[in-house]
Design a protein around this motif. Sequence first.
Motif, PDB file in Angstrom:
ATOM      1  N   ILE A  69       6.874  13.088  -0.471  1.00 21.82           N
ATOM      2  CA  ILE A  69       7.027  11.869  -1.282  1.00 21.82           C
ATOM      3  C   ILE A  69       8.450  11.328  -1.178  1.00 21.82           C
ATOM      4  O   ILE A  69       8.711  10.162  -1.436  1.00 21.82           O
ATOM      5  N   LEU A  70       9.378  12.177  -0.738  1.00 24.74           N
ATOM      6  CA  LEU A  70      10.769  11.745  -0.604  1.00 24.74           C
ATOM      7  C   LEU A  70      10.931  10.736   0.530  1.00 24.74           C
ATOM      8  O   LEU A  70      11.875   9.947   0.526  1.00 24.74           O
ATOM      9  N   ASN A  71      10.053  10.739   1.518  1.00 23.92           N
ATOM     10  CA  ASN A  71      10.164   9.835   2.658  1.00 23.92           C
ATOM     11  C   ASN A  71       9.372   8.550   2.494  1.00 23.92           C
ATOM     12  O   ASN A  71       9.333   7.737   3.409  1.00 23.92           O
ATOM     13  N   SER A  72       8.718   8.354   1.372  1.00 26.22           N
ATOM     14  CA  SER A  72       7.863   7.188   1.210  1.00 26.22           C
ATOM     15  C   SER A  72       8.527   6.057   0.438  1.00 26.22           C
ATOM     16  O   SER A  72       7.912   5.020   0.233  1.00 26.22           O
ATOM     17  N   LEU A  78       2.599  -2.317  -4.078  1.00 27.84           N
ATOM     18  CA  LEU A  78       1.956  -1.041  -3.734  1.00 27.84           C
ATOM     19  C   LEU A  78       2.281  -0.576  -2.310  1.00 27.84           C
ATOM     20  O   LEU A  78       1.553   0.220  -1.731  1.00 27.84           O
ATOM     21  N   GLY A  79       3.376  -1.083  -1.750  1.00 25.91           N
ATOM     22  CA  GLY A  79       3.770  -0.693  -0.394  1.00 25.91           C
ATOM     23  C   GLY A  79       4.131   0.781  -0.285  1.00 25.91           C
ATOM     24  O   GLY A  79       3.792   1.443   0.701  1.00 25.91           O
ATOM     25  N   ARG A  80       4.800   1.305  -1.302  1.00 23.47           N
ATOM     26  CA  ARG A  80       5.168   2.732  -1.273  1.00 23.47           C
ATOM     27  C   ARG A  80       3.944   3.627  -1.310  1.00 23.47           C
ATOM     28  O   ARG A  80       3.873   4.643  -0.630  1.00 23.47           O
ATOM     29  N   ASN A 105       2.322   3.481   2.064  1.00 20.32           N
ATOM     30  CA  ASN A 105       3.174   4.205   3.017  1.00 20.32           C
ATOM     31  C   ASN A 105       2.975   5.713   2.865  1.00 20.32           C
ATOM     32  O   ASN A 105       2.872   6.442   3.860  1.00 20.32           O
ATOM     33  N   TYR A 106       2.884   6.188   1.644  1.00 18.69           N
ATOM     34  CA  TYR A 106       2.659   7.611   1.390  1.00 18.69           C
ATOM     35  C   TYR A 106       1.288   8.049   1.919  1.00 18.69           C
ATOM     36  O   TYR A 106       1.155   9.091   2.562  1.00 18.69           O
ATOM     37  N   LYS A 107       0.265   7.221   1.699  1.00 20.88           N
ATOM     38  CA  LYS A 107      -1.073   7.544   2.213  1.00 20.88           C
ATOM     39  C   LYS A 107      -1.086   7.542   3.740  1.00 20.88           C
ATOM     40  O   LYS A 107      -1.739   8.372   4.368  1.00 20.88           O
ATOM     41  N   ARG A 108      -0.364   6.606   4.353  1.00 17.22           N
ATOM     42  CA  ARG A 108      -0.296   6.532   5.811  1.00 17.22           C
ATOM     43  C   ARG A 108       0.371   7.787   6.378  1.00 17.22           C
ATOM     44  O   ARG A 108      -0.084   8.341   7.384  1.00 17.22           O
ATOM     45  N   LEU A 109       1.418   8.278   5.731  1.00 18.67           N
ATOM     46  CA  LEU A 109       2.091   9.496   6.187  1.00 18.67           C
ATOM     47  C   LEU A 109       1.165  10.711   6.083  1.00 18.67           C
ATOM     48  O   LEU A 109       1.170  11.582   6.957  1.00 18.67           O
ATOM     49  N   LYS A 110       0.351  10.755   5.028  1.00 17.81           N
ATOM     50  CA  LYS A 110      -0.614  11.852   4.891  1.00 17.81           C
ATOM     51  C   LYS A 110      -1.648  11.804   6.012  1.00 17.81           C
ATOM     52  O   LYS A 110      -2.017  12.832   6.586  1.00 17.81           O
ATOM     53  N   GLU A 111      -2.140  10.605   6.319  1.00 20.49           N
ATOM     54  CA  GLU A 111      -3.129  10.456   7.388  1.00 20.49           C
ATOM     55  C   GLU A 111      -2.541  10.813   8.746  1.00 20.49           C
ATOM     56  O   GLU A 111      -3.205  11.423   9.584  1.00 20.49           O
TER      57      GLU A 111
END
Length: 140
Positions: free
Chosen positions: A56-59, A112-114, A117-123
């Motif tokens: 979550i620190l990178n989102s 809701l960009g963050r 972005n967090y969901k994209r990193l998980k995927e």
Amino acid sequence: MQNKIYITAILVFFGMYMNAQQMLTPDDAIQLTLEHNYGIKIANNTVKVAENNTSILNSGYLPTVTGNAGATYNLDNTEAEFSNGNTTVLNGAESSRYNASVNLNYTLFDGLGRLYNYKRLKEQYQLSELEARETIENTL
């Protein structure tokens, strides 16, 4: 005739101390492949990078803090002549200035960009795990 006996004795003597190569079992072959294949190493490193990026620190959820500081020091020799004719000479005039600042920035709402972005990193992490598995399976 004695030469044949000596040669046979020497061959038997060296034959006892020479070993054949070890048999390579399928499990050993798989283990060696997993340890020494560069494609598999690269895939595993990609998974580690994606796992690190999933944090979550990178989102963009955390605020940013910046700090600045500065100092100026002057040592001057000055001669000033005034309009009434007086002259003033300053030798070794010192002046110093110091400044510092701390800035805190945080975005309250970004559409809701963050979150996306967090969901994209998980995927991306899950995709890199699947790609690493595919590399391992294709190699084996």
